[in-house]
Design a protein around this motif. Structure first.
Motif, PDB file in Angstrom:
ATOM      1  N   PRO A  76       0.743  -1.575   0.135  1.00  9.19           N
ATOM      2  CA  PRO A  76      -0.054   0.063  -0.226  1.00  9.19           C
ATOM      3  C   PRO A  76       0.646   1.310   0.423  1.00  9.19           C
ATOM      4  N   CYS A  77       0.487   2.442  -0.779  1.00  9.37           N
ATOM      5  CA  CYS A  77       0.572   3.992  -0.262  1.00  9.37           C
ATOM      6  C   CYS A  77       0.484   4.172   0.648  1.00  9.37           C
ATOM      7  N   THR A  78       1.390   5.000   2.067  1.00  8.54           N
ATOM      8  CA  THR A  78       0.890   5.557   3.133  1.00  8.54           C
ATOM      9  C   THR A  78       0.305   7.156   3.190  1.00  8.54           C
ATOM     10  N   ASP A  79      -1.169   7.362   2.388  1.00  2.00           N
ATOM     11  CA  ASP A  79      -1.328   8.414   2.288  1.00  2.00           C
ATOM     12  C   ASP A  79      -2.605   8.002   3.043  1.00  2.00           C
ATOM     13  N   PRO A  80      -3.029   9.174   3.575  1.00  2.00           N
ATOM     14  CA  PRO A  80      -4.218   8.675   4.947  1.00  2.00           C
ATOM     15  C   PRO A  80      -5.564   8.490   3.959  1.00  2.00           C
ATOM     16  N   ALA A  81      -5.344   9.303   3.582  1.00  2.00           N
ATOM     17  CA  ALA A  81      -6.068   9.797   2.835  1.00  2.00           C
ATOM     18  C   ALA A  81      -6.550   8.287   1.505  1.00  2.00           C
ATOM     19  N   CYS A  82      -6.084   7.535   1.456  1.00  2.00           N
ATOM     20  CA  CYS A  82      -6.350   6.500   0.296  1.00  2.00           C
ATOM     21  C   CYS A  82      -6.718   5.331   1.166  1.00  2.00           C
ATOM     22  N   THR A  83      -8.073   5.621   0.540  1.00  4.61           N
ATOM     23  CA  THR A  83      -9.035   4.893   1.423  1.00  4.61           C
ATOM     24  C   THR A  83      -8.305   3.520   1.203  1.00  4.61           C
ATOM     25  N   ALA A  84      -8.374   2.960  -0.032  1.00  2.00           N
ATOM     26  CA  ALA A  84      -8.202   1.616  -0.614  1.00  2.00           C
ATOM     27  C   ALA A  84      -7.257   1.176   0.579  1.00  2.00           C
ATOM     28  N   ALA A  87      -8.024   0.200   3.643  1.00  2.00           N
ATOM     29  CA  ALA A  87      -9.410  -0.860   3.683  1.00  2.00           C
ATOM     30  C   ALA A  87      -7.970  -2.028   3.092  1.00  2.00           C
ATOM     31  N   GLY A  88      -6.730  -2.012   3.630  1.00  2.00           N
ATOM     32  CA  GLY A  88      -6.042  -3.270   3.234  1.00  2.00           C
ATOM     33  C   GLY A  88      -6.249  -3.429   1.018  1.00  2.00           C
ATOM     34  N   HIS A  89      -6.949  -2.472   0.039  1.00  2.00           N
ATOM     35  CA  HIS A  89      -7.355  -3.089  -0.930  1.00  2.00           C
ATOM     36  C   HIS A  89      -6.373  -1.827  -1.810  1.00  2.00           C
ATOM     37  N   GLN A  90      -4.989  -2.491  -1.917  1.00  2.00           N
ATOM     38  CA  GLN A  90      -3.897  -0.914  -2.601  1.00  2.00           C
ATOM     39  C   GLN A  90      -4.420  -1.439  -3.934  1.00  2.00           C
ATOM     40  N   ASP A  91      -4.524  -3.291  -4.174  1.00  2.00           N
ATOM     41  CA  ASP A  91      -4.707  -3.836  -5.537  1.00  2.00           C
ATOM     42  C   ASP A  91      -5.864  -2.146  -6.666  1.00  2.00           C
ATOM     43  N   PHE A  92      -6.216  -1.653  -5.619  1.00  2.00           N
ATOM     44  CA  PHE A  92      -6.957  -0.256  -5.886  1.00  2.00           C
ATOM     45  C   PHE A  92      -6.533   0.848  -6.055  1.00  2.00           C
TER      46      PHE A  92
END
Ligand code: BGC
Length: 353
Positions: A76-84, A87-92
């Motif tokens: 995952p990226c580390t941006d707190p605003a990246c909801t994907a 939520a463990g959905h780094q594929d999105f």
């Protein structure tokens, strides 16, 4: 490379048995794609792999030395605003600042030993030791099918049953491209109940067309039937699984997608010359036939779990066809050969078998 050590209590160390080679690896080797970790001037390749656990951190549950493991690729990226990602959905991932092992900003698996956090690891049953390296390329269709199943809840998608008989499989799928991603996709579509066709360039018989015969998929060569003829052979095309990354081919077949059909694109094309496309036919059909065009990349943990379950099922139904997907095994000192050539279906590098 120095041998990696556990970095924290939730880490697992595994030795690599095999690493698969795909088009992405070849693009990285041609400096067309991918990036090394920040501060590094090289990238360790390898994102398709199979390993065997050798050491587990004190807080790791469910793993022990000797277990077979396939890791996911994206972190995952580390941006707190990246909801994907959160939520463990780094594929999105929204930000695009994810990393991918062996591809983007993170070293891959083509080393004797790898350390990773247990949350990114997937258990592979011992019976799949010889073919577990196929799990990662299989996740592509698994993620696609998870999305198709959600999408098709928009309509009555069940097949009709004849009076007194169970529902028959009525959905028709066409796979574009008989490479490893296409063949694994065809296997998954057959297991999911689709009447499946392979539409590919070469004339049969080839290694790939023989695998299609073994798994009950009708192989159609472009040299035998043009797109319109293929569409007449198939009937209403409910799903197209594109696995070649050739835009003129994909857009040609998009024109014959059926009513309520879903067209899945998985290929990442290089530069292609512009070709004319009948946009008015495509747009009219998208609207009047309720069609969906879906692009999909990378895979979640759940898709890996589906892939492992499906690979087990493929191996039970068609052991010879699954084994035939791996056409070359190269010792590590010959690693350059599969990275430079596209011969065969799936080539793997033996790191520590
Ligand atoms: C890998 C994916 C990855 C994609 C784009 C593919 O070859 O299988 O995990 O997301 O390349 O980098």
């Amino acid at each position: 490379m120095e041998a990696p050590k556990l970095r924290g209590p939730k880490d697992v160390k595994f030795r690599i048995l095999e690493v698969g080679v795909c088009g992405t690896d070849r693009e990285i080797c041609a400096f067309e794609y991918g990036a090394p970790p920040s501060g590094a001037d090289y990238l360790v390749l390898g994102h398709e792999c199979m390993g065997e656990v050798v050491e587990v951190g004190p807080e790791v549950e469910g793993w022990k030395p000797g277990d077979l493991v396939v890791p996911t690729v994206r972190r995952p990226c580390t941006d707190p605003a990246c909801t994907a990602c959160r939520a463990g959905h780094q594929d999105f991932c929204y930000t695009g600042r994810y990393t991918e092992r062996g591809i983007n900003h993170y070293h891959g698996f083509m080393t004797e030993m790898v350390v990773d956090d247990a949350q990114y690891l997937n258990h592979v049953p011992a019976g799949l030791r010889g073919v577990g390296v196929l799990v990662e390329p299989l996740t592509i269709v698994e993620k696609a099918l998870m999305q198709v199943n959600l999408l098709q809840q928009r309509l009555p998608w069940q097949c009709a049953a004849e009076p007194g008989k169970p529902a028959h499989h009525c959905h028709k799928a066409v796979v574009l491209g008989a490479g490893p991603v296409g063949l694994l996709g065809a296997m998954a579509l057959v297991v999911a109940g689709y009447q499946t066709y392979m539409y590919s360039r070469s004339l049969a018989p080839t290694k790939s067309s023989r695998i299609c015969d073994q798994i009950g998929v009708k192989y159609i060569s472009l040299q035998e039937q043009n797109t319109e003829q293929m569409a007449r052979t198939v009937g209403n095309i409910d799903l197209v699984y594109e696995a070649v990354g050739v835009p003129p081919f994909a857009f040609d077949v998009l024109q014959v997608l059926g009513t309520n059909g879903v067209f899945i694109m998985t290929g990442v094309p290089g530069p292609f010359a512009s070709v004319p496309v009948d946009t008015s036919r495509i747009m009219k059909d998208l609207v009047l036939k309720n069609q969906v065009v879906l692009g999909t990349v990378n895979a979640s943990r759940e898709a890996f779990e589906h892939a492992i379950g499906d690979l087990n099922e493929f191996y039970r139904r068609w052991p010879d066809a699954v084994n035939a997907l791996i056409t070359g095994r190269f010792p590590i000192d010959r690693f350059e050969e599969p990275l430079q050539s596209t011969a065969g279906i799936k080539n793997v590098i033996e790191v520590g078998v």
